[in-house]
Design a protein around this motif. Structure first.
Motif, mmCIF file in Angstrom:
data_model
loop_
_atom_site.group_PDB
_atom_site.id
_atom_site.type_symbol
_atom_site.label_atom_id
_atom_site.label_comp_id
_atom_site.label_asym_id
_atom_site.label_seq_id
_atom_site.Cartn_x
_atom_site.Cartn_y
_atom_site.Cartn_z
ATOM 1 N N TRP A 103 -1.701 -8.658 3.561
ATOM 2 C CA TRP A 103 -2.326 -7.388 3.190
ATOM 3 C C TRP A 103 -1.281 -6.281 3.183
ATOM 4 C CZ3 TRP A 103 -2.801 -2.426 4.813
ATOM 5 C CH2 TRP A 103 -3.843 -1.657 4.254
ATOM 6 N N LEU A 120 -7.758 -9.708 1.228
ATOM 7 C CA LEU A 120 -8.661 -9.855 2.362
ATOM 8 C C LEU A 120 -9.227 -11.272 2.396
ATOM 9 C CD1 LEU A 120 -10.632 -6.483 2.103
ATOM 10 C CD2 LEU A 120 -8.785 -7.020 3.705
ATOM 11 N N GLY A 137 -7.557 -8.835 7.104
ATOM 12 C CA GLY A 137 -6.345 -8.728 6.300
ATOM 13 C C GLY A 137 -5.168 -9.110 7.176
ATOM 14 N N TYR A 154 -13.589 2.792 6.370
ATOM 15 C CA TYR A 154 -12.394 1.995 6.650
ATOM 16 C C TYR A 154 -12.435 0.680 5.868
ATOM 17 C CZ TYR A 154 -12.229 5.557 10.194
ATOM 18 O OH TYR A 154 -12.218 6.779 10.828
ATOM 19 N N ASP A 172 -9.560 -0.689 3.490
ATOM 20 C CA ASP A 172 -9.107 -2.083 3.524
ATOM 21 C C ASP A 172 -9.100 -2.681 2.119
ATOM 22 O OD1 ASP A 172 -8.955 -2.001 6.327
ATOM 23 O OD2 ASP A 172 -10.943 -2.873 6.592
ATOM 24 N N HIS A 227 -9.917 -3.261 11.543
ATOM 25 C CA HIS A 227 -9.585 -2.844 10.183
ATOM 26 C C HIS A 227 -8.078 -2.897 9.950
ATOM 27 C CE1 HIS A 227 -13.587 -1.606 8.909
ATOM 28 N NE2 HIS A 227 -13.756 -1.122 10.129
ATOM 29 N N CYS A 231 -6.364 -1.617 7.646
ATOM 30 C CA CYS A 231 -5.827 -0.359 7.114
ATOM 31 C C CYS A 231 -5.265 0.546 8.197
ATOM 32 C CB CYS A 231 -6.886 0.377 6.306
ATOM 33 S SG CYS A 231 -8.292 0.972 7.284
#
Length: 635
Positions: free
Chosen positions: A294, A301, A324, A398, A402, A463, A465
């Protein structure tokens, strides 16, 4: 729990479906719970007239308000959305439950907001009451959970007159098992909310007297309310981490009412194809062959199916999730500068500050689509990061980051004023002082602050991200900094810790963060910063007043430095900040955070107007300018 079909309204619900990496509309063939016996008419609600709204506001109705599944990384099919019209009343704190309700409020919008249909201020000496009746038919072998995604700030809840729990903290989700209070037929849910918006309470940018860098307050239910039917023995939560070498998804399930012999089976999928499975207990490591990592450039994902089995292999519970695979880190370059890394490669974090405010919903976006559109704009404008500024968004936000591929710096929610012992919450802001002062917090006040920090980290941990935690901002509420930084680093060693963005620097965590308006700069002469990743955590704030899109023309609307007289001047000033930031990057700066994505009330310094109707500098033009920062923003 059997549905009462007599008053059922067909609802189609959006859920995050990682197989296609897009949101798709699905309808559940079997819903858990019924709708209220008597549904309130849509005519009982309308937005507060005469206020600024976004284009999404006209699509909001009591029937579709935030209808999406709210917890995308632990998803079940048996759930019931309780957003919609509730009875409400505002009373004194000392008052008992109202017997006469003052009207209808559209949940999940705060009472102060336009989309609530109320639009009234809420004061510290008042209590806000909510009421809704739901028809249910409980099952003897199932439990029912009442979930609140966020209520600001102190919530007490009753079901059929029986207290089922209370929660303190306005920014994260909580849940109560209400099974013992339920009956067949009509069930009354009552919520009382207290909200002081000041003092020791964490409130971010809210104020009772909006102006400058502080905005309208938010009180009460401001995120989704929902019911969920679960097995007595079940998966309550999962903690997900990943490693890149070897490529592994590590899942640690948290079980409720486990007896003995249960096992957990985890199956991983990529684009619908089964790629790995494992069964066991405790921490489970799902090995991924030929893994796709990721990153913002490639937000791959993996879908996860997580099943709880009894000792005989019978399925007890099942949830869906995703992960991820990515690894966040830092390294010294050939010149001795610390650099951020993602999956072992240098990456320059570059993005806007995002307050997460909306003219029609305040802290609540008008819809999931509106919230996603902000993230889409950031990506299309050539940014790879967002600094989520002293606000915790709905969990779906979030998930969008992602899916779209945007890094997130997540701030803890700040506070100002005085502690419960009467001492100032915040020390003097000295920024570059070698021995900055600390505020004196009582143990009890610190414990509540830490409880809310931990709740945020736990809620958002899975998450991919999120790459940076920011406990403090500009010395607001800054206290026990070393202790907090050491706890944060130990509690989540998989991410970077920026202990005090633009605040009073103390030697803990990973980052030295300097705020500089309007042009970016960094105090390189301070040698004590050399052992830390150097970032410009805020800069810019270039102002432009877009006619017809100003929150209140009678207020002192402003931007940092000055308000640009023409769009050409705004663009020229923005270009200058990019050139300066590129020069700082060459000297060792590893991130820049531009203030900000949108105007917010008096602040007219956004890349978009507050109503998101006008983009002041087109996204394609921004993306072209941002290429001057080099390929490290395109990893």
């Amino acid at each position: 729990m059997k549905i009462d079909d007599s008053k059922n309204i067909d609802r189609k619900l959006f859920c995050m479906h990682r197989i296609t990496n897009y949101l798709i509309r699905i309808s559940f063939c079997a819903l858990l719970l019924s709708l209220p016996i008597v549904a309130a008419a849509e005519s009982d609600w309308q937005p507060v007239p005469g206020k600024m709204v976004t284009r999404w506001a006209k699509e909001v109705t009591p029937q579709n308000a935030w209808a999406e599944y709210p917890r995308p990384q632990l998803e079940r099919k048996d759930w019931k959305n309780l957003n919609g019209l509730w009875d409400y009343a505002v009373m004194s704190k000392a008052s008992a439950k109202p017997t006469d309700w003052q009207g209808k409020i559209l949940v999940p919008f705060a009472i102060e907001s336009t989309l609530s249909g109320v639009g009234k201020p809420f004061l510290p000496d008042q209590a806000l009451w909510y009421r809704r009746v739901v028809a249910l038919e409980p099952k003897s072998d199932r439990r029912v959970l009442l979930n609140f995604e966020a209520v600001d700030y102190h919530a007490s809840v009753w079901v059929n007159g029986q207290s089922v729990g209370e929660h303190i903290g306005g920014n994260t989700a909580f849940s109560f098992d209400i099974t013992g209070a339920l009956k067949k037929g009509d069930n009354e849910i009552v919520v009382r909310v207290l909200d002081e918006t000041g003092g020791i309470q964490l409130f971010g940018k809210q104020t009772l007297k909006p102006g400058g860098i502080f905005y309208n307050a938010v009180s009460g239910i401001w995120q989704t309310v929902w019911l969920e039917e679960v097995a007595p023995t079940r998966i309550d939560d999962v903690r997900i981490t990943t490693t890149v070498s070897p490529a592994t998804i590590i899942v640690t399930p948290k079980l409720v009412v486990a007896t003995s012999g249960e096992t957990v089976r985890i199956t991983g999928f990529m684009k619908g194809k089964k790629i790995s499975t494992i069964e066991g207990s405790g921490e489970l490591k799902l090995a991924i062959a030929d893994a796709k990592l990721w990153s913002p450039a490639h937000p791959h994902l993996y879908d996860l199916k997580i099943e709880l089995l009894d000792a005989k292999g019978k399925l007890i519970d099942s949830v869906s999730s995703y992960a991820g695979i990515r690894e966040v880190g830092k390294r010294r370059d050939a010149n001795g500068h610390w650099r951020f890394t993602l999956n072992g490669e240098d990456i320059f974090h570059f993005g806007p500050l995002d307050q997460g405010y909306w003219p029609d919903g305040l802290l609540t976006p008008p819809s999931d689509a509106a919230m996603s559109a902000d993230v889409d704009f950031i990506k299309s404008a050539g940014f790879n990061m967002i600094r989520k500024h002293i606000k915790v968004e709905p969990r779906r936000y979030y998930a969008h980051c992602d899916r779209i591929g945007v890094l997130v710096w997540q701030d803890h929610v700040a506070c100002l004023g005085k502690t419960s012992n009467g001492k100032p919450l915040s020390p003097k802001w000295t920024r570059l002082a070698p021995n900055p002062p600390e505020a004196e917090w009582s143990d009890a006040d610190h414990a509540q602050w830490m409880a809310e920090l931990k709740a945020m980290v736990d809620e958002l941990h899975n998450h991919p991200c999120i790459v940076v935690w920011v406990p403090f901002n500009e010395a607001s509420g800054q206290h026990r900094t070393i202790k907090v930084g050491e706890w944060m680093t130990a509690y989540d060693p998989t991410r970077i810790v920026n202990i005090a963005s633009g605040g009073n620097f103390l030697p803990v965590g990973d980052v030295a963060d300097f705020h500089s308006y309007p042009n970016p700069s960094f105090p390189f002469e301070q040698e004590r910063f050399n052992d830390y990743v150097k970032v410009v955590g805020e800069y810019g704030g270039l102002g432009w007043l877009e006619p017809g899109h100003i929150w209140d023309e009678k207020r002192q609307n402003w931007g940092y430095g000055k308000i640009s007289k023409t769009k050409e001047e705004l663009l020229s000033r923005y270009e200058k900040t990019i050139e300066l930031l590129a020069g700082l990057k060459d000297k060792g700066v590893c991130a820049g955070v531009y203030t900000q994505i949108t105007d917010v009330e008096d602040e007219c310094n956004g890349l978009m107007t507050y109503d998101r109707a006008v983009v002041k500098i087109p996204a394609a033009q921004l993306a072209a300018l941002h290429k001057r920062l080099g390929p490290e923003i395109e990893r």
